[in-house]
Design a protein around this motif. Structure first.
Motif, mmCIF file in Angstrom:
data_model
loop_
_atom_site.group_PDB
_atom_site.id
_atom_site.type_symbol
_atom_site.label_atom_id
_atom_site.label_comp_id
_atom_site.label_asym_id
_atom_site.label_seq_id
_atom_site.Cartn_x
_atom_site.Cartn_y
_atom_site.Cartn_z
ATOM 1 N N ALA A 1 104.927 -2.359 128.590
ATOM 2 C CA ALA A 1 104.609 -1.088 129.242
ATOM 3 C C ALA A 1 103.563 -1.287 130.328
ATOM 4 O O ALA A 1 103.663 -0.720 131.425
ATOM 5 C CB ALA A 1 104.122 -0.077 128.210
ATOM 6 N N VAL B 1 113.005 1.912 129.453
ATOM 7 C CA VAL B 1 111.920 2.608 128.760
ATOM 8 C C VAL B 1 110.566 2.372 129.432
ATOM 9 O O VAL B 1 109.850 3.315 129.781
ATOM 10 C CB VAL B 1 111.859 2.197 127.277
ATOM 11 N N ASN C 1 110.864 -3.367 121.861
ATOM 12 C CA ASN C 1 109.827 -2.420 122.241
ATOM 13 C C ASN C 1 108.929 -2.116 121.049
ATOM 14 O O ASN C 1 109.364 -2.200 119.889
ATOM 15 C CB ASN C 1 110.446 -1.106 122.732
ATOM 16 N N GLY D 1 104.826 8.613 134.282
ATOM 17 C CA GLY D 1 103.399 8.715 134.021
ATOM 18 C C GLY D 1 102.569 8.680 135.284
ATOM 19 O O GLY D 1 101.651 9.493 135.475
ATOM 20 N N VAL E 1 99.885 7.429 127.041
ATOM 21 C CA VAL E 1 101.276 7.005 126.920
ATOM 22 C C VAL E 1 101.639 6.636 125.481
ATOM 23 O O VAL E 1 102.788 6.770 125.060
ATOM 24 C CB VAL E 1 101.548 5.807 127.859
ATOM 25 N N GLN F 1 110.681 3.569 133.309
ATOM 26 C CA GLN F 1 110.802 5.025 133.408
ATOM 27 C C GLN F 1 109.505 5.691 132.931
ATOM 28 O O GLN F 1 109.001 6.628 133.571
ATOM 29 C CB GLN F 1 111.982 5.518 132.563
ATOM 30 N N THR F 2 108.947 5.197 131.835
ATOM 31 C CA THR F 2 107.680 5.744 131.345
ATOM 32 C C THR F 2 106.590 5.573 132.387
ATOM 33 O O THR F 2 105.815 6.497 132.667
ATOM 34 C CB THR F 2 107.276 5.052 130.034
ATOM 35 N N PRO G 1 98.459 2.975 127.176
ATOM 36 C CA PRO G 1 99.434 2.911 126.088
ATOM 37 C C PRO G 1 98.827 2.421 124.776
ATOM 38 O O PRO G 1 99.550 2.131 123.829
ATOM 39 C CB PRO G 1 100.450 1.893 126.624
ATOM 40 N N LEU H 1 102.216 11.860 128.150
ATOM 41 C CA LEU H 1 103.518 11.466 128.688
ATOM 42 C C LEU H 1 104.429 11.011 127.552
ATOM 43 O O LEU H 1 104.200 9.970 126.948
ATOM 44 C CB LEU H 1 103.364 10.358 129.732
ATOM 45 N N HIS H 2 105.423 11.828 127.240
ATOM 46 C CA HIS H 2 106.472 11.457 126.292
ATOM 47 C C HIS H 2 107.767 11.400 127.095
ATOM 48 O O HIS H 2 108.405 12.428 127.337
ATOM 49 C CB HIS H 2 106.569 12.485 125.156
ATOM 50 N N TRP H 3 108.162 10.193 127.514
ATOM 51 C CA TRP H 3 109.297 10.066 128.420
ATOM 52 C C TRP H 3 110.589 10.602 127.809
ATOM 53 O O TRP H 3 111.409 11.230 128.499
ATOM 54 C CB TRP H 3 109.492 8.604 128.842
ATOM 55 N N TYR I 1 95.874 4.389 132.947
ATOM 56 C CA TYR I 1 97.165 4.370 132.245
ATOM 57 C C TYR I 1 96.937 3.726 130.883
ATOM 58 O O TYR I 1 96.613 2.543 130.783
ATOM 59 C CB TYR I 1 98.180 3.565 133.059
#
Length: 340
Positions: A145, A115, A41, A123, A230, A118-119, A208, A255-257, A206
């Protein structure tokens, strides 16, 4: 056991060293896991650089997402407890945070389910409240992501526009399910989004990436649209023009998962059950682009940090798993053979 260790901060391929170390000893509430597969990641690179929001003590082992096996033989998904990360033969995890690995996914697919997906789910559904029929714009749609967000957007009934950089990444984004792919190297992102949506723009953006990607998203977000921040893979944290958000009536949501694991762990478990269902139905399938042996983990982290990869890279401390036949394995390739 073998484990990658970081003893000073810097670029992954400069500071990660494969060492022989003792197995970690579980503390209270922790469990020892044999690592079956560990996903690479972008945060792994940030950890190496000392730029992540969590800074484990040196030395540490990177690797924030694994499919592992408990001592009693259960196959689970876990986020390792740093400094004992997942790029090792064994790792530690909080027992309360273990999630069952879906039977529909092989080890690589299971390791990549946590990760990114779920993110994406939190989100799109908790922060942006994405609805069927809306238009979703995903930056870095060929990455780990981004591809997760693309698949989740399609599963939610949205029209998905993916932004990528270059022909290879554009092809990967199409394979993930984008209805329209924009190559930012060759096309005007804002103009193309406006044209594709009849001038309305994207209901949900979205992001990231941050930097210029955020600026482009703000220029083509729809009336009452939502921008979900993200991460900042570009390395640049944008400064939102709040007067612009005011006059265009759009929302900016962070968004901080990882915070959900602390504040609302039940929601994380509920999300996992939904992701397991979607995986079983074939609606989502982590795109595994490479399966690499443990000795190549540093190179894999460096390539993800450089943004030169598509899909997910997965590291195997043991024999490299051959892809399953079916949707999960489509497009997957293994470096240097199926086993080592």
């Amino acid at each position: 056991m073998q484990a990658w260790r970081v003893r000073r901060n810097g670029e992954p391929n400069e500071v990660m060293r494969l060492e022989e170390v003792e197995r970690p000893v579980p503390g209270e509430g922790q469990v020892l896991l044999r690592v079956r597969a560990a996903t690479v990641n972008f945060p792994d690179a940030l950890l190496c650089r000392g730029q992540y929001q969590v800074r484990p003590p040196l030395p540490f082992t990177p690797g924030v997402e694994v499919c592992g096996e408990t001592g009693d033989g259960r196959r689970v998904i876990a986020n390792p407890v740093l400094p004992h990360g997942g790029f090792a033969e064994y790792t530690l995890a909080d027992a309360a945070g273990l999630l069952p690995a879906p039977d529909s996914l092989d080890d690589a697919g299971a390791a990549a389910l946590c990760v990114g997906y779920q993110t994406g789910w939190f989100g799109l559904h908790r922060r942006a409240r994405l609805r069927a029929g809306e238009t979703l714009l995903v930056h870095a749609a060929a990455g780990g992501a981004g591809s997760a967000a693309v698949q989740l957007g399609k599963a939610a009934g949205a029209t998905v526009i993916g932004v990528t950089g270059g022909p290879e990444k554009a092809a990967a984004a199409r394979e993930s399910g984008c209805d329209l792919v924009i190559d930012r190297h060759a096309q005007d992102v804002v103009a193309t989004v406006k044209e594709a949506t009849g001038g309305r723009g994207a209901d949900v953006v979205y992001d990231p990436v941050g930097g210029d990607a955020y600026t482009m998203g703000a220029k083509c977000v729809a009336f009452e649209g939502r921008i979900v921040v993200v991460g900042f893979a570009s390395g640049t944290v944008p400064a939102p023009m709040l007067h612009h958000a005011l006059v265009k009536n759009y929302s900016i949501a962070g968004l901080h998962w990882g915070l959900y694991r602390q504040k609302d762990p039940a929601a994380v478990r509920d999300c996992h059950r939904e992701l397991t269902r979607l995986a079983a139905e074939g609606a989502i399938a982590p795109p595994i682009s490479e399966r690499v042996p443990l000795k190549e983990a540093a190179d894999a982290v460096q390539r993800v940090a450089a943004g030169t990869t598509t899909g997910r890279l997965v590291v195997f401390p043991g024999a490299v798993e051959a892809p399953r036949t079916g949707a999960v394995a489509d497009g997957s390739r293994t470096r240097r053979g199926d086993t080592r």
